[in-house]
Motif scaffolding. Structure first.
Motif, PDB file in Angstrom:
ATOM      1  N   ALA A  40       7.275   9.796 -24.517  1.00 27.87           N
ATOM      2  CA  ALA A  40       7.648   8.463 -24.015  1.00 27.87           C
ATOM      3  C   ALA A  40       8.366   8.641 -22.682  1.00 27.87           C
ATOM      4  CB  ALA A  40       8.558   7.756 -25.013  1.00 27.87           C
ATOM      5  N   GLU A  41       7.689   8.263 -21.588  1.00 31.22           N
ATOM      6  CA  GLU A  41       8.381   8.215 -20.292  1.00 31.22           C
ATOM      7  C   GLU A  41       9.022   6.847 -20.175  1.00 31.22           C
ATOM      8  OE1 GLU A  41       5.501   8.958 -17.204  1.00 31.22           O
ATOM      9  OE2 GLU A  41       5.094  10.994 -17.902  1.00 31.22           O
ATOM     10  N   TYR A  42      10.129   6.752 -19.436  1.00 28.02           N
ATOM     11  CA  TYR A  42      10.738   5.428 -19.245  1.00 28.02           C
ATOM     12  C   TYR A  42      11.447   5.286 -17.916  1.00 28.02           C
ATOM     13  CZ  TYR A  42      13.699   8.531 -22.076  1.00 28.02           C
ATOM     14  OH  TYR A  42      14.318   9.634 -22.608  1.00 28.02           O
ATOM     15  N   ALA A  51       7.405   0.100 -11.282  1.00 30.01           N
ATOM     16  CA  ALA A  51       6.190   0.028 -10.478  1.00 30.01           C
ATOM     17  C   ALA A  51       5.191   1.128 -10.847  1.00 30.01           C
ATOM     18  CB  ALA A  51       6.542   0.101  -9.002  1.00 30.01           C
ATOM     19  N   CYS A  52       5.540   1.989 -11.798  1.00 26.81           N
ATOM     20  CA  CYS A  52       4.548   2.951 -12.303  1.00 26.81           C
ATOM     21  C   CYS A  52       4.257   2.648 -13.780  1.00 26.81           C
ATOM     22  CB  CYS A  52       5.033   4.393 -12.110  1.00 26.81           C
ATOM     23  SG  CYS A  52       3.664   5.574 -11.972  1.00 26.81           S
ATOM     24  N   GLY A  53       4.840   1.568 -14.285  1.00 31.54           N
ATOM     25  CA  GLY A  53       4.531   1.139 -15.654  1.00 31.54           C
ATOM     26  C   GLY A  53       5.054   2.056 -16.739  1.00 31.54           C
ATOM     27  N   HIS A  54       6.136   2.793 -16.484  1.00 27.69           N
ATOM     28  CA  HIS A  54       6.640   3.694 -17.531  1.00 27.69           C
ATOM     29  C   HIS A  54       7.274   2.921 -18.688  1.00 27.69           C
ATOM     30  CE1 HIS A  54       6.736   7.465 -14.692  1.00 27.69           C
ATOM     31  NE2 HIS A  54       5.607   6.788 -14.643  1.00 27.69           N
ATOM     32  N   ASN A  55       7.621   1.645 -18.460  1.00 23.24           N
ATOM     33  CA  ASN A  55       8.042   0.789 -19.572  1.00 23.24           C
ATOM     34  C   ASN A  55       6.911   0.668 -20.588  1.00 23.24           C
ATOM     35  OD1 ASN A  55       6.607  -0.669 -17.524  1.00 23.24           O
ATOM     36  ND2 ASN A  55       7.167  -2.592 -18.504  1.00 23.24           N
ATOM     37  N   ALA A  91      12.899  11.196 -16.260  1.00 24.52           N
ATOM     38  CA  ALA A  91      12.747  11.787 -14.912  1.00 24.52           C
ATOM     39  C   ALA A  91      11.375  12.399 -14.642  1.00 24.52           C
ATOM     40  CB  ALA A  91      13.837  12.830 -14.685  1.00 24.52           C
ATOM     41  N   GLU A  92      10.316  11.586 -14.792  1.00 23.53           N
ATOM     42  CA  GLU A  92       8.976  12.088 -14.418  1.00 23.53           C
ATOM     43  C   GLU A  92       8.741  11.938 -12.918  1.00 23.53           C
ATOM     44  OE1 GLU A  92       4.933  12.155 -13.209  1.00 23.53           O
ATOM     45  OE2 GLU A  92       6.114  10.305 -13.239  1.00 23.53           O
ATOM     46  N   GLU A  93       9.199  10.811 -12.357  1.00 25.75           N
ATOM     47  CA  GLU A  93       8.917  10.544 -10.937  1.00 25.75           C
ATOM     48  C   GLU A  93       9.567  11.588 -10.031  1.00 25.75           C
ATOM     49  OE1 GLU A  93       6.825   8.546  -9.864  1.00 25.75           O
ATOM     50  OE2 GLU A  93       6.582   6.902 -11.295  1.00 25.75           O
ATOM     51  N   ALA A  94      10.736  12.036 -10.416  1.00 29.07           N
ATOM     52  CA  ALA A  94      11.428  13.093  -9.667  1.00 29.07           C
ATOM     53  C   ALA A  94      12.358  13.792 -10.648  1.00 29.07           C
ATOM     54  CB  ALA A  94      12.234  12.489  -8.531  1.00 29.07           C
ATOM     55  N   LEU A 116      -0.080   8.198 -22.750  1.00 28.89           N
ATOM     56  CA  LEU A 116      -0.950   7.286 -21.996  1.00 28.89           C
ATOM     57  C   LEU A 116      -0.246   6.896 -20.705  1.00 28.89           C
ATOM     58  CD1 LEU A 116      -1.698   4.907 -24.987  1.00 28.89           C
ATOM     59  CD2 LEU A 116      -3.403   6.401 -23.916  1.00 28.89           C
ATOM     60  N   HIS A 117      -1.049   6.490 -19.692  1.00 27.88           N
ATOM     61  CA  HIS A 117      -0.437   6.018 -18.442  1.00 27.88           C
ATOM     62  C   HIS A 117      -1.248   4.844 -17.884  1.00 27.88           C
ATOM     63  CE1 HIS A 117       1.517   5.826 -14.632  1.00 27.88           C
ATOM     64  NE2 HIS A 117       2.226   6.911 -14.841  1.00 27.88           N
ATOM     65  N   PRO A 118      -0.585   3.726 -17.547  1.00 33.20           N
ATOM     66  CA  PRO A 118      -1.333   2.584 -16.977  1.00 33.20           C
ATOM     67  C   PRO A 118      -1.649   2.786 -15.492  1.00 33.20           C
ATOM     68  CG  PRO A 118       0.999   2.035 -17.105  1.00 33.20           C
ATOM     69  CD  PRO A 118       0.853   3.434 -17.684  1.00 33.20           C
TER      70      PRO A 118
END
Ligand SMILES: [Zn+2]
Ligand SMILES: [Zn+2]
Length: 366
Positions: A40-42, A51-55, A91-94, A116-118
């Motif tokens: 689960a990324e958030y 803006a990357c839909g991690h929600n 912290a996936e984006e950075a 999954l990733h949107p």
């Protein structure tokens, strides 16, 4: 969420693996058996939010985790031992949150990891829902470096021949790398900025620095690119007489290894539910590649799955338009549909030994 799940018999670990913003929730039955993890990324982006839909990624992981646990309880109460985990990966984006989790042993006993990733609709085809194997160009391996050149400061109009201009080394390095571009594969990327080019025009800069980022289709080809770029910086230092220091990022993202049996089973599950789902989109080549994810590093540790699915959005990922789309009810419904797909794959991994063997063979072959 933690209290609710604790009250229903799930084991909850807050700040898991020594990371304050990570968590792990686990359900086990019997002894031994395979372990499946849902990531689960958030994390969000500065100023533009989700803006990357991690929600939605978090939503999909929670839904898939609960669906898998409940289905397994219902269907296989006396079946084989198994463990299902929901791993909160910050912290996936950075920052490479998953790399820290790998180093702390979060994936050590794991058989497979799914997420999954949107994404926004593709330019030539917006009717289908998901692409199992990810974008056509794949997710690229990436690394960053801060390079500092050190010269000898001076007044810019007096005895300049005694001084060494660090900004000259930056310019020389920039040109070396620009010349190199023609001799690297189109799938490789190099991009940089000048972080410090000196104080003011009447002082010869004693120190100047640049940040560079590079990407390649695999960890191996990234290593080759890094060696070439390093020579560009060293040559600039030699030519100008500057000292040079390279500081590589503490976390570098690996490319994403695609596990074919998992992808095929996901497409099957989605199509059986009536969703238009494809394995890959080769005709979209070049449109989607170039991104990177720390799920790539996980896919080198255990068989990994990182499908992309489409949500209706007027802009691509990392835009205000996509952030708006990530909050829509249609995006939520699509998220739940795909979560159902990965839950079905997870159940199969836990109970089907032949399928598990195929996954393992595909992972070992790469
Ligand atoms: Zn992103
Ligand atoms: Zn993302």
């Amino acid at each position: 969420m933690f209290e609710r799940l604790e009250s229903e018999g799930y084991a909850v670990h807050r700040s898991a693996y020594g990371l304050e913003t990570a968590f792990e929730i686990e359900y086990s039955q019997g002894s031994g058996g395979r372990v499946v993890v849902f990531n689960a990324e958030y994390d969000a982006l500065p100023r533009i939010g989700h803006a990357c839909g991690h929600n939605l990624i978090a939503t999909s992981a929670i839904a898939a985790f609960l669906a898998t646990c409940e289905a397994m309880k219902l269907q296989y109460r006396n079946g084989p031992g198994f463990t299902v985990r929901l791993l909160g990966t910050p912290a996936e984006e950075a920052g490479g949150g998953k790399i820290h989790l790998i180093n702390k042993g979060a994936y050590k006993d794991v058989f497979a990891c799914l997420m999954l990733h949107p994404i926004s609709p593709l330019p030539h085809d917006d009717k289908f829902l998901s692409i199992a194997a990810g974008p056509p160009g794949g997710f690229l391996a990436t690394d960053d470096v801060r390079v500092t050149f050190t010269g000898k400061a001076a007044h810019a109009a007096a005895a300049t021949w005694e001084r060494i201009n660090a900004l000259d080394a930056v310019v020389a390095a920039y040109l070396n790398i620009s010349l190199l571009r023609q001799q690297i594969l189109p799938s490789k990327r190099v991009h940089g900025t000048i972080v410090n080019g000196g104080e003011q025009p009447n002082i010869i800069p004693m120190s100047a620095s640049v940040d560079y980022c590079m990407r390649a289709s695999s960890v191996k080809s990234l290593k080759d690119l890094k060696e070439k770029i390093t020579k560009c910086f060293e040559a600039a230092a030699t030519a100008t007489g500057c000292g040079v220091k390279l500081e590589w990022s503490a976390v570098s993202y690996a490319d994403l290894k695609v596990n074919h049996p998992i992808c095929e089973r996901f497409v099957d599950a989605m199509q059986t539910m009536g969703h238009d789902s494809v394995m890959e989109m080769p005709e979209q080549e070049g449109l989607l590649s170039g991104g990177s994810t720390d799920m790539g590093n996980v896919s080198y540790e255990v068989p990994g799955f990182h499908a992309m699915y489409i949500i209706p959005a007027d802009g691509v990922n990392h835009t205000h338009e996509f952030a708006r789309a990530a909050g829509s009810s249609e995006a939520f419904e699509r998220t739940i549909a795909c979560a159902s797909g990965i839950a079905q794959v997870a159940c199969q991994i836990l109970v089907n030994d032949d399928f598990a063997e195929q996954i393992k063979m595909d992972f070992d072959r790469q």
